[in-house]
Design an enzyme around this catalytic site. Structure first.
Site, PDB file in Angstrom:
ATOM      1  N   ASP A 119     105.281  34.277   7.823  1.00 44.60           N
ATOM      2  CA  ASP A 119     104.134  33.692   8.521  1.00 44.60           C
ATOM      3  C   ASP A 119     103.829  34.540   9.762  1.00 44.60           C
ATOM      4  OD1 ASP A 119     102.320  31.625   9.564  1.00 44.60           O
ATOM      5  OD2 ASP A 119     103.958  31.229  10.966  1.00 44.60           O
TER       6      ASP A 119
ATOM      7  N   ASP B 148     101.509  33.643  13.027  1.00 44.47           N
ATOM      8  CA  ASP B 148     101.505  33.038  14.365  1.00 44.47           C
ATOM      9  C   ASP B 148     102.680  32.078  14.535  1.00 44.47           C
ATOM     10  OD1 ASP B 148      99.157  34.475  14.894  1.00 44.47           O
ATOM     11  OD2 ASP B 148      97.946  32.918  13.947  1.00 44.47           O
TER      12      ASP B 148
HETATM   13 MG   LIG Z   1     102.900  29.698  12.153  1.00 48.08          MG
END
Ligand SMILES: [Mg+2]
Ligand SMILES: [Zn+2]
Length: 194
Positions: free
Chosen positions: A12, A14
């Site tokens: 992932d 952010d």
């Molecule tokens: Mg995230």
């Protein structure tokens, strides 16, 4: 796992490889974690592909243009390269089911936790998903892993620590491992694959 099977760690963006700062609507807001390059480098040295998977619904919402996503990922690539690392591929979902205008407003198959991004990567890269991992900072990433048939690692950066402390009692599924950050997750994944 056979020697031929290609395996990947899906990462992932952010809150996991870079700071969770809300919508990254300008490159100056983007901050790669200092341990990110080492984590990616270790994974790749151990034979894992490193593949970014990220929802960027700010495009559908009109907060920023799709080109900005590419600019941010170029910045990420440059930061990783400074640390001797690189991603093997980047996949993102710019859609939202109800915000904005078509084509970005659509009930797509790639908005996490739906597995479209991971399925696309598996087809493009010839991956054996049963040997793959998803690393993320939100419960949605755990759900994504389950939906895609990969194992899950929750990191405590980004939203991770708060979601684990305040919401995990209600989670239908548990992550396969919990790690302080992406580097610790990478080390634990590498250990599990030895
Ligand atoms: Mg995230
Ligand atoms: Zn999508």
């Amino acid at each position: 796992m056979s020697a031929e099977a290609r395996r990947a760690v899906f990462i992932d963006r952010d809150g996991t490889i870079s700071e969770e700062v809300g919508y990254v609507n300008h490159v100056t807001r983007y901050r790669v974690f200092p341990f990110a390059a080492e984590a990616v480098r270790l994974l790749r040295e151990a034979g894992w592909l490193a593949v970014l998977v990220t929802n960027q619904a700010g495009v559908a919402r009109g907060y920023f243009k799709e080109e900005l996503v590419g600019e941010v990922h170029a910045l990420l690539a440059a930061e990783l390269e400074r640390g001797g690392a690189r991603l093997d591929a980047v996949y993102y979902c710019p859609h939202h089911p109800s915000a904005g205008e078509p084509p970005y407003r659509q009930d797509c198959d790639c908005r996490k936790p739906r597995p479209g991004l991971i399925r696309r990567a598996a087809a493009d890269l010839g991956l054996d998903l049963a040997g793959c991992w998803m690393v993320g900072d939100r419960y949605g990433d755990v759900e994504l892993a389950r939906n895609a048939g990969v194992r899950s690692a929750l990191v405590l950066t980004g939203y991770g620590r708060g979601e684990l402390e305040h919401q995990s009692h209600a989670w239908p599924h548990r992550p396969d491992l919990v790690a302080e950050n992406l580097l610790e997750a990478a080390e634990k994944i590498i250990q599990s694959g030895e």
